[in-house]
Write an enzyme that holds these catalytic residues in place. Structure first.
Site, PDB file in Angstrom:
ATOM      1  CE  LYS A  71      -4.149  -2.041   1.826  1.00 50.64           C
ATOM      2  NZ  LYS A  71      -5.162  -1.888   3.034  1.00 50.64           N
ATOM      3  CG  ASP A 107      -9.286   0.261   4.048  1.00 48.28           C
ATOM      4  OD1 ASP A 107      -9.967  -0.548   3.229  1.00 48.28           O
ATOM      5  OD2 ASP A 107      -8.260  -0.257   3.951  1.00 48.28           O
TER       6      ASP A 107
END
Ligand code: NAP
Length: 287
Positions: A71, A107
């Site tokens: 990420k 998210d």
């Protein structure tokens, strides 16, 4: 002359990647929406993400999801970030537009959409939260709560220095509380979120007395393996409003699919049952 039709393809990149449930989620939507496309797993070794990212936008590869450990590398590889990804310094969704590589972090949207769907109105009238954990997921949760106007967010983490660093990024609203003060923090909040790995299969349990929370509080666990964690079960047993982690996983996939394939999919009971069955089957296999 025959022209070759190139179907759009997306996927998830990580190392290891065999455990990812994203292919089941996106595969379900491709099938139910009747879109001729594909979603694959990409095993990308640490150190090789940049090379992989250059493939996005070519030969039908419309974009990818990114999971551990990439990420941060995905964030660094981008030419442009959405405001959320820029704030979190982590990217879980990539696509190319006008030759530029874009990155988002879904998210936050996934957490909020799951909360909204499970406990409608949860954030109106709530202004004080306790967040357990200070890793990547906790950063997304704290950002999400700050965006909904929470005025006090106590971050409690095993490694206190990480809680202090995360609270420092949201210093208007967040405070770091030492691990030993978790029980004392509970009566101060109307929302408790577990954003640590505790309670996940293979990890130590999260030992917590949810009785200490105020009446009407909401308890949310973002861990989804097992489907119902012991924290969620004790919240339910005590009549508190509880939110399971699986919904966040499903909802965070929605904006990525829409970006790549041009249709906004829905989180339906059929999709939820499919993923629940997948998680339960994997659990059986482990035994
Ligand atoms: P991460 O960056 O590795 O952070 C892990 C966090 O858990 C850290 O705060 C760590 O504390 C804490 N922790 C780990 N082992 C611990 C232990 N034995 N005792 C106390 N604390 C412990 O991981 P992440 O990406 O934030 O993910 C955290 C969890 O959220 C995982 O279970 C993941 O599956 C879940 N998750 C769910 C979703 C969803 O869509 N539902 C999305 C993202 C993540 P230290 O700082 O002290 O190491």
């Amino acid at each position: 002359m025959l022209t070759q039709v190139v179907f759009p393809k997306a996927g998830v990149a990580g190392w290891p990647i065999a455990h990812s449930r994203s292919p089941v989620i996106h595969g379900f939507w491709l099938k139910t929406l009747g879109i001729a496309g594909a979603y694959e797993r990409f095993e990308v070794r640490p150190g090789e993400f940049d090379k992989f990212a250059r493939l996005i936008g070519h030969d039908g590869l419309v974009g990818v999801n990114v999971t551990a450990p990439h990420k941060g590398s995905a964030f660094a590889a981008c030419d442009r970030h959405t405001a959320v990804a820029a704030a979190l310094k982590a990217v879980n969704t990539l696509w190319r537009k006008d030759g530029l590589l874009w990155g988002d972090n879904t998210d936050v949207e996934g957490f909020l959409a799951n909360m909204d769907a499970t406990v409608p109105g949860w954030s109106s009238g709530s202004d004080s939260a306790i967040v357990i954990g200070a890793g990547g997921a906790a950063r997304a949760v704290v950002y999400a709560l700050a965006s909904r106007g929470f005025r006090r967010i106590a971050i409690v983490n095993r490694t206190h220095a990480k809680a202090v660093a995360l609270a420092g990024e949201f210093s208007d609203v967040a405070v770091a509380a030492p691990w030993e003060t978790l029980s004392a923090e509970l009566p101060r909040g109307n929302l408790l979120v577990n954003a640590s790995s505790l309670g996940m299969i293979g990890q130590p349990p999260l030992e917590i007395e949810v009785d200490a929370l105020r009446r009407g509080s909401v308890v949310s666990d973002i861990v989804y393996v097992p489907l119902r964690t012991s924290m969620v079960k004790s919240a339910r047993a005590r009549g508190l409003q509880e939110v399971e982690g699986l919904g966040m996983l499903l909802h965070q996939a929605v904006p990525a699919f829409e970006r790549w394939f041009g249709r906004r999919p829905e989180v339906t009971p059929a999709l939820r049952s499919l993923i629940e069955a997948d998680i339960l089957a994997a659990d059986e296999e482990r035994r």
